[in-house]
Design an enzyme around this catalytic site. Structure first.
Site, short mmCIF file in Angstrom:
data_model
loop_
_atom_site.label_atom_id
_atom_site.label_comp_id
_atom_site.label_asym_id
_atom_site.label_seq_id
_atom_site.Cartn_x
_atom_site.Cartn_y
_atom_site.Cartn_z
N ASN A 84 25.07 29.14 -18.64
CA ASN A 84 25.01 27.69 -18.85
C ASN A 84 25.46 27.32 -20.27
OD1 ASN A 84 23.91 26.01 -16.51
ND2 ASN A 84 22.58 27.81 -16.47
N ARG A 90 10.57 31.12 -22.26
CA ARG A 90 9.26 30.88 -22.87
C ARG A 90 8.80 29.51 -22.42
NH1 ARG A 90 7.29 35.21 -23.78
NH2 ARG A 90 5.68 34.28 -25.10
N ASN A 145 15.85 20.55 -19.71
CA ASN A 145 15.87 21.89 -19.10
C ASN A 145 16.66 21.85 -17.81
OD1 ASN A 145 15.00 24.64 -18.60
ND2 ASN A 145 13.55 23.82 -17.10
N HIS A 176 16.75 23.68 -14.10
CA HIS A 176 15.93 24.54 -13.22
C HIS A 176 16.67 24.68 -11.89
CE1 HIS A 176 12.29 26.41 -11.69
NE2 HIS A 176 12.45 25.71 -10.58
N GLU A 198 26.79 28.17 -9.93
CA GLU A 198 28.11 27.52 -10.10
C GLU A 198 27.96 26.01 -10.24
OE1 GLU A 198 30.56 28.67 -6.80
OE2 GLU A 198 30.39 30.80 -7.31
C1 GRF Z 1 19.69 29.46 -14.70
O1 GRF Z 1 19.63 29.66 -13.31
C2 GRF Z 1 18.81 28.31 -15.10
O2 GRF Z 1 18.73 27.30 -14.15
C3 GRF Z 1 17.47 28.97 -15.25
O3 GRF Z 1 17.75 30.22 -15.83
C4 GRF Z 1 19.07 30.62 -15.46
C5 GRF Z 1 19.80 30.91 -16.73
O4 GRF Z 1 21.07 31.45 -16.50
N1 GRF Z 1 16.58 28.17 -16.02
P1 GRF Z 1 22.09 31.63 -17.69
O5 GRF Z 1 21.42 32.45 -18.78
O6 GRF Z 1 22.49 30.27 -18.19
O7 GRF Z 1 23.26 32.37 -17.08
#
Ligand code: GRF
Length: 210
Positions: free
Chosen positions: A15, A92, A108, A110, A173
């Site tokens: 992300n 955390r 955030n 999720h 994705e």
């Molecule tokens: C993602 O699925 C996000 O929604 C969740 O943790 C994962 C993090 O993935 N909170 P990345 O480290 O961004 O690849």
């Protein structure tokens, strides 16, 4: 002026990578001013260093209390003049102490359609529940776990032959589209004074992709 983002990670950082890619567009209204990790092995830290993004490592193990750890995080965010904190796989749970210092300014992502499947292993929860539609949500962080006002969501179908892994990949994705889109939307609409808990539900703040 671009909004200064602080991206908090613990792991892969995919992300983070998608947000960094969006920030490359000259008209994107935000820039990454800090990538902070609690985990020295977070792959996303390497990405940030390769891109010469400012980084900070604050290992929670080094602190006696959660509040002391969060105080160090807070100081780092303040030193970098962060305006919007984006949790991106930050493993955390934030206590009321840190949330209160950044009211309405921590968001955030999720990987479920909140309020369904809060907490750990949301894809496993979705597969076990037998839902046909899952997705991902960007929300404001409040004291409750995965509980704050929703800013944006994407729906993702759960296919008959999906495993936890295939569902996770397909949702991820869409996370990479949703998170930069919500950040852009927020930063453009708020012009510096970011969203408050009270106005989060106003329809012009909500963002959805189908
Ligand atoms: C993602 O699925 C996000 O929604 C969740 O943790 C994962 C993090 O993935 N909170 P990345 O480290 O961004 O690849």
């Amino acid at each position: 002026m671009k909004t200064r983002l602080g991206i908090l990670i613990s792991g892969t950082g995919s992300n983070l990578i998608s947000i960094a890619a969006a920030c490359e567009a000259p008209d994107f209204p935000a820039e990454i001013a800090l990538v902070l990790s609690n985990n020295p092995k977070a792959k996303g830290l390497n990405f940030a260093k390769e891109r010469a993004l400012p980084t900070a490592l604050i290992e929670h193990h080094a602190f006696d209390t959660r509040q002391a750890f969060e105080q160090a995080v807070h100081q780092e965010l303040c030193a970098a003049k962060i305006e919007l904190v984006c949790l991106a796989g930050f493993m955390r749970i934030l206590s009321p102490f840190l949330v209160a210092k950044w009211p309405g300014k921590i968001i955030n992502i999720h990987p479920s359609l909140l309020p369904a499947f809060r907490g750990l292993h949301p894809h496993q929860q979705a597969v076990e529940a037998g839902v046909r539609i899952s997705g991902c949500t960007v929300h404001i962080v409040t004291e409750g776990l995965d509980d704050g006002p929703i800013l944006g969501q994407v729906a993702v179908p759960v296919l008959a032959n999906d495993t936890i892994k295939t569902l996770q990949q397909r949702v991820l994705e869409r996370e990479h589209q949703l998170y930069p889109a919500v950040i852009s939307h927020l930063c453009e609409n708020q012009q510096g004074s970011l969203i408050s808990h009270d106005n989060a539900k106003a329809s012009n703040h909500l963002f959805s992709i189908f």
